[in-house]
Motif scaffolding. Structure first.
Motif, PDB file in Angstrom:
ATOM      1  N   PRO A   1      -5.240 -21.654 -33.824  1.00 42.64           N
ATOM      2  CA  PRO A   1      -4.827 -22.948 -34.390  1.00 42.64           C
ATOM      3  C   PRO A   1      -5.951 -23.974 -34.305  1.00 42.64           C
ATOM      4  O   PRO A   1      -6.100 -24.829 -35.168  1.00 42.64           O
ATOM      5  CB  PRO A   1      -3.644 -23.368 -33.510  1.00 42.64           C
ATOM      6  N   GLY A   2      -6.767 -23.866 -33.245  1.00 43.55           N
ATOM      7  CA  GLY A   2      -7.847 -24.833 -33.052  1.00 43.55           C
ATOM      8  C   GLY A   2      -8.896 -24.757 -34.138  1.00 43.55           C
ATOM      9  O   GLY A   2      -9.426 -25.780 -34.568  1.00 43.55           O
TER      10      GLY A   2
ATOM     11  N   THR B   1      -5.401 -34.971 -25.737  1.00 46.79           N
ATOM     12  CA  THR B   1      -4.172 -34.880 -24.947  1.00 46.79           C
ATOM     13  C   THR B   1      -3.481 -33.543 -25.155  1.00 46.79           C
ATOM     14  O   THR B   1      -3.096 -32.866 -24.191  1.00 46.79           O
ATOM     15  CB  THR B   1      -3.222 -36.030 -25.317  1.00 46.79           C
ATOM     16  N   PHE B   2      -3.317 -33.142 -26.392  1.00 45.65           N
ATOM     17  CA  PHE B   2      -2.612 -31.879 -26.656  1.00 45.65           C
ATOM     18  C   PHE B   2      -3.454 -30.667 -26.261  1.00 45.65           C
ATOM     19  O   PHE B   2      -2.897 -29.630 -25.879  1.00 45.65           O
ATOM     20  CB  PHE B   2      -2.177 -31.814 -28.119  1.00 45.65           C
ATOM     21  N   ARG B   3      -4.770 -30.778 -26.331  1.00 45.14           N
ATOM     22  CA  ARG B   3      -5.591 -29.695 -25.782  1.00 45.14           C
ATOM     23  C   ARG B   3      -5.369 -29.571 -24.287  1.00 45.14           C
ATOM     24  O   ARG B   3      -5.326 -28.466 -23.738  1.00 45.14           O
ATOM     25  CB  ARG B   3      -7.069 -29.968 -26.064  1.00 45.14           C
TER      26      ARG B   3
ATOM     27  N   THR C   1      -2.742 -26.341 -29.178  1.00 49.51           N
ATOM     28  CA  THR C   1      -3.603 -26.637 -30.323  1.00 49.51           C
ATOM     29  C   THR C   1      -2.844 -26.573 -31.649  1.00 49.51           C
ATOM     30  O   THR C   1      -3.407 -26.877 -32.699  1.00 49.51           O
ATOM     31  CB  THR C   1      -4.789 -25.650 -30.379  1.00 49.51           C
ATOM     32  N   LYS C   2      -1.564 -26.200 -31.590  1.00 50.11           N
ATOM     33  CA  LYS C   2      -0.782 -26.113 -32.821  1.00 50.11           C
ATOM     34  C   LYS C   2      -0.385 -27.499 -33.328  1.00 50.11           C
ATOM     35  O   LYS C   2      -0.365 -27.732 -34.543  1.00 50.11           O
ATOM     36  CB  LYS C   2       0.475 -25.266 -32.579  1.00 50.11           C
TER      37      LYS C   2
ATOM     38  N   VAL D   1     -13.118 -24.831 -27.528  1.00 49.50           N
ATOM     39  CA  VAL D   1     -11.887 -25.539 -27.147  1.00 49.50           C
ATOM     40  C   VAL D   1     -11.084 -24.683 -26.171  1.00 49.50           C
ATOM     41  O   VAL D   1     -10.564 -25.175 -25.158  1.00 49.50           O
ATOM     42  CB  VAL D   1     -11.051 -25.867 -28.396  1.00 49.50           C
ATOM     43  N   SER D   2     -10.967 -23.383 -26.460  1.00 51.34           N
ATOM     44  CA  SER D   2     -10.266 -22.473 -25.546  1.00 51.34           C
ATOM     45  C   SER D   2     -10.944 -22.445 -24.182  1.00 51.34           C
ATOM     46  O   SER D   2     -10.286 -22.528 -23.143  1.00 51.34           O
ATOM     47  CB  SER D   2     -10.236 -21.058 -26.130  1.00 51.34           C
TER      48      SER D   2
END
Length: 589
Positions: free
Chosen positions: A106-107, A273-275, A280-281, A412-413
């Motif tokens: 998703p990222g 924030t969501f990360r 990441t969706k 990001v992961s």
């Protein structure tokens, strides 16, 4: 028996008829620690006495990975130097890969949609016809570089917020725990307040100082002259953009796009924030809505349809700004629903001043790092403009951003997994996640590089119908393609060290690489026969410098926050068995 719940697993082993064993361990992304069982080296390294070693042996019946009979026990690692440790099991790596891809897939789409907004503007503006078409594309190149310089200065809002949120939530028991969301609320509130203040201030700066900022990026009111008062050779070409018209297009775009800065920074905090929530969706969903609005408005406002009059570059700026505000407001709503943002306390003094200090220190270092990077990009654009190839440079820049953000998904992961592991003081787990992400990142870079290299003659026509611009862009695009494996390794390295909150080192490393990059671009741009390819050779120097400095920190620097040492406790990897040790009673966390 093993249960997996919400990304955190607990494993238990049942007893045999002659003995019983209860084992509870926390699993983090395919890795678990059994801190209740230690080898002799672990005990001695912590100053333990010989009596404690004997007691440890009695409980575990092992010394350095062998049982009482001297037979090696397969499922326990010796506590040896990190480089000599046994590799994680296939099941461990399988679970870790699942975590990486669950965040990265998703990222990658969410990250790609940000540069896609610039690419869409470039694609539409590049298809304007008639007199002034080249000026419009060149003006867009200069103005977007100027805007991105200001916007990217504040990307620390996502880079710093994400690891802080992930670490706090991980330490408080996870996203679904009672204290997980409240633990991150003050950090998110402080970051959001900072985003609003910086966004409004930056908007004002762009409006008031647009002239000097555009000149810094290479646009001028007057035609460029040499030191002898002659026309710059590239401008003697009738097909070269008129500098005065180029400036007017750049100014028209920048003055409108400036009003999207507060929205862009609010969205940046939302992404971070969501990360941090290992989600990441949600950012992907918002990015899709934002781009749908943008894609619908762009042709309407640029070309005009029916009663609507086409506004060219001005229309592109209005479309992008409107779409940015749609995304920002949606982020605020979802953060309120998630209970990680409280508008009533957002501008109040935080209860935990240490959290604010960490945010400010990390933000300052990340801001410094970004200034150095953007300085290189501005210098590259100014050099390309002076050479009369601003339009082709814009095409290359858009491809640069698309490949950068696409490959950055693995980073990001890595950032999220490293931050979550270090939030529980699990350095070994963080390093395992980092190594795995690095391998996947380099592999993705090889694939992307090969595709871009082979498609180089066709790619420019996605952005422009001008044959001269497309031809000029081919060689720089191939240089960019060859850099992709190295670029990907650098991006993942950035993500790993950001997850470890190693922002000070990242700033210093960028200063060294950026200095080399600016020097290389300047020398190449002033050389006889300089072309756009010369500019992108200078960009290659930047990336080589970044790889060298990050590689030192990752592999050689003993002060690195993700380099495990030999005093760590023994560890048990997920997928390894403990049936041979059923007589032992293990309790770990």
């Amino acid at each position: 028996m093993m249960m997996l719940v919400g990304g955190t697993s607990r494993a238990t082993a049942s007893s045999s008829s002659s003995s019983s064993m209860t084992m509870t361990m926390t699993m983090i992304d395919g890795y678990r620690r059994a801190s209740g069982r230690r080898c002799k080296r672990c005990v001695i390294a912590r100053g333990g006495s010989e009596r404690e070693v004997v007691e440890e042996d009695a409980t575990r019946r092992t010394i350095l990975g062998v049982d009482a009979a001297g037979t090696p026990i397969r499922d326990w690692d010796e506590c040896v130097e990190w480089g000599k440790r046994a590799k994680p099991s296939a099941e461990t790596l399988g679970l870790l890969d699942a975590s990486i891809f669950a965040l990265a897939l998703p990222g990658v789409a969410e990250l790609l949609l940000d540069p896609v907004m610039g690419a869409v503007d470039t694609g539409f503006i590049g298809r304007l016809r008639g007199e002034g078409a080249a000026d419009a594309l060149g003006g867009l190149a200069v103005s977007t570089t100027c805007f991105n310089f200001c916007f990217k200065l504040f990307n620390f809002l996502a880079v710093v917020t994400g690891p802080l949120v992930a670490a706090k939530i991980s330490a408080a028991g996870g996203r679904n725990s009672a204290g997980g969301r409240s633990a991150a609320k003050e950090t998110v509130g402080s970051a959001m307040a900072l985003a609003i203040v910086l966004g409004c201030a930056s908007c004002a700066v762009l409006e008031v100082f647009s002239d000097p900022l555009l000149e810094l990026c290479g646009a001028h009111h007057q035609v460029l002259l040499t030191a002898d008062g002659e026309f710059t050779p590239s401008l003697m070409d009738a097909d070269a953009p008129n500098v005065d018209a180029l400036y007017e297009n750049a100014e028209a775009y920048l003055r409108i796009r400036a009003f999207s800065l507060p929205a862009a920074l609010i969205s940046t905090v939302g992404v971070g924030t969501f990360r941090g929530l290992l989600d990441t969706k949600t950012p992907l969903f918002i990015a899709c809505v934002t781009e749908a609005v943008h894609l619908g408005l762009d042709p309407l406002l640029i070309f005009g349809i029916g009663p609507f009059v086409g506004m060219n570059v001005t229309g592109a700026a209005i479309a992008t700004t409107a779409a940015e505000w749609v995304g920002a407001l949606w982020f605020v709503k979802l953060m309120l629903d998630e209970q990680v943002l409280d508008l009533r306390t957002m501008f109040k003094k935080p209860k935990q001043l240490d959290d604010l200090g960490t945010l400010v220190r990390g933000s300052t270092a990340q801001l410094t790092r970004t200034v150095f990077l953007q300085t290189v990009l501005v210098r590259a654009t100014a050099t390309a403009t002076a050479l009369g190839v601003a339009g082709a440079h814009q095409v290359c820049l858009q491809l640069w951003w698309i490949t950068l953000f696409g490959l950055d998904a693995v980073a990001v992961s890595a950032q999220a997994l490293v931050a979550a592991s270090l939030g529980k003081n699990d350095v070994v787990g963080a390093r395992i996640a980092a190594d795995r992400a690095l391998g996947w990142g380099v592999g993705a870079g090889v694939i992307v590089g090969a595709v871009v290299f082979l498609a180089a003659p066709s790619i420019p026509y996605l952005f422009t119908d001008d044959v001269d611009i497309a031809t000029e862009a081919v060689i720089p695009i191939r240089i960019l393609a060859l850099l992709q494996p190295l670029n990907s390794a650098v991006f993942v390295g950035d993500g790993v060290l950001q997850g470890a909150s190693d922002f000070d080192y990242l700033a210093k490393a960028m200063a060294i690489a950026a200095g080399a990059g600016v020097l290389a671009i300047t020398v190449a741009g002033n050389a006889d026969g300089a072309s756009l390819a010369s500019v992108w050779e200078g960009m290659a120097v930047l990336m080589v410098g970044r790889a060298a400095t990050l590689g030192w920190r990752y592999y050689r620097d003993e002060t690195s926050p993700i380099l495990p040492d030999s005093s760590l406790e023994c560890v048990l990897y997920y997928g390894d068995t403990v049936e041979d040790n059923e007589d032992a009673d293990i309790t770990g966390a």
